[in-house]
Design a protein around this motif. Sequence first.
Motif, mmCIF file in Angstrom:
data_model
loop_
_atom_site.group_PDB
_atom_site.id
_atom_site.type_symbol
_atom_site.label_atom_id
_atom_site.label_comp_id
_atom_site.label_asym_id
_atom_site.label_seq_id
_atom_site.Cartn_x
_atom_site.Cartn_y
_atom_site.Cartn_z
ATOM 1 N N THR A 47 26.097 43.703 -12.451
ATOM 2 C CA THR A 47 25.375 44.748 -13.186
ATOM 3 C C THR A 47 23.884 44.452 -13.040
ATOM 4 O OG1 THR A 47 25.410 43.550 -15.293
ATOM 5 C CG2 THR A 47 27.223 45.085 -14.877
ATOM 6 N N TRP A 68 37.261 43.279 -18.492
ATOM 7 C CA TRP A 68 36.147 44.205 -18.402
ATOM 8 C C TRP A 68 36.079 45.184 -19.573
ATOM 9 C CZ3 TRP A 68 32.073 43.747 -15.374
ATOM 10 C CH2 TRP A 68 31.217 44.824 -15.221
ATOM 11 N N TYR A 69 37.211 45.693 -20.007
ATOM 12 C CA TYR A 69 37.222 46.683 -21.084
ATOM 13 C C TYR A 69 37.696 46.126 -22.417
ATOM 14 C CZ TYR A 69 36.493 50.087 -17.392
ATOM 15 O OH TYR A 69 35.978 50.780 -16.331
ATOM 16 N N GLU A 71 29.727 53.571 -12.900
ATOM 17 C CA GLU A 71 29.863 53.070 -14.266
ATOM 18 C C GLU A 71 28.550 52.459 -14.741
ATOM 19 O OE1 GLU A 71 33.054 50.251 -14.723
ATOM 20 O OE2 GLU A 71 34.318 51.329 -13.312
ATOM 21 N N THR A 72 28.446 52.344 -16.044
ATOM 22 C CA THR A 72 27.384 51.549 -16.647
ATOM 23 C C THR A 72 28.044 50.576 -17.620
ATOM 24 O OG1 THR A 72 27.011 53.147 -18.420
ATOM 25 C CG2 THR A 72 25.624 53.355 -16.452
ATOM 26 N N SER A 73 27.341 49.505 -17.920
ATOM 27 C CA SER A 73 27.812 48.505 -18.878
ATOM 28 C C SER A 73 26.612 48.048 -19.688
ATOM 29 C CB SER A 73 28.456 47.323 -18.141
ATOM 30 O OG SER A 73 28.846 46.323 -19.061
ATOM 31 N N ASN A 114 29.135 52.014 -8.651
ATOM 32 C CA ASN A 114 30.471 52.608 -8.701
ATOM 33 C C ASN A 114 30.551 53.749 -9.718
ATOM 34 O OD1 ASN A 114 30.551 51.301 -11.155
ATOM 35 N ND2 ASN A 114 32.451 50.187 -10.757
#
Length: 155
Positions: free
Chosen positions: A120, A72-73, A142-144, A140
Amino acid sequence: MTIPAPRLEEITPGNLDAALGIRVRPDQEHAVSPVVKSLAEAYVHPGIAWPRLIVDGGRPVGFLMACLGIDWYEDGSVLRSGLWRLNIAAGEQGKGYGRFAVESVAAELRRRDTKQLYVTWHPGPDGPEGFYLGLGFRPNGETSGGETVGVLELD
């Protein structure tokens, strides 16, 4: 007489053109990448991407791609699984195929002992937020890439 239920098919040479022919409504094209991009991503992410054609009664109605343990990161600190892409054909929307797709990914992740399903979505009034919230996903925080990150707890 039994009515056939929708099913998932692996992408093969025999159904590739059908998968590539899946098109969302024109007003949705900005919110989801086309199937051809998903299949290119699946090619460069073997073992992580899980692309499937959604078929009902022998006709292609949609495409999904799950991610199975994606970094993910990009530093290896967090692996997540979820629905990476969902394309329901323009003329097939509103018939339950999106729900079927999410439930199918959830079943596959449960089979793999995964406890959360991530997705997403494009924010705003023209995005699918209501669809995902209605299925139990919760943002949650967060954004992506400018998209909202949602999670569904898998019991």
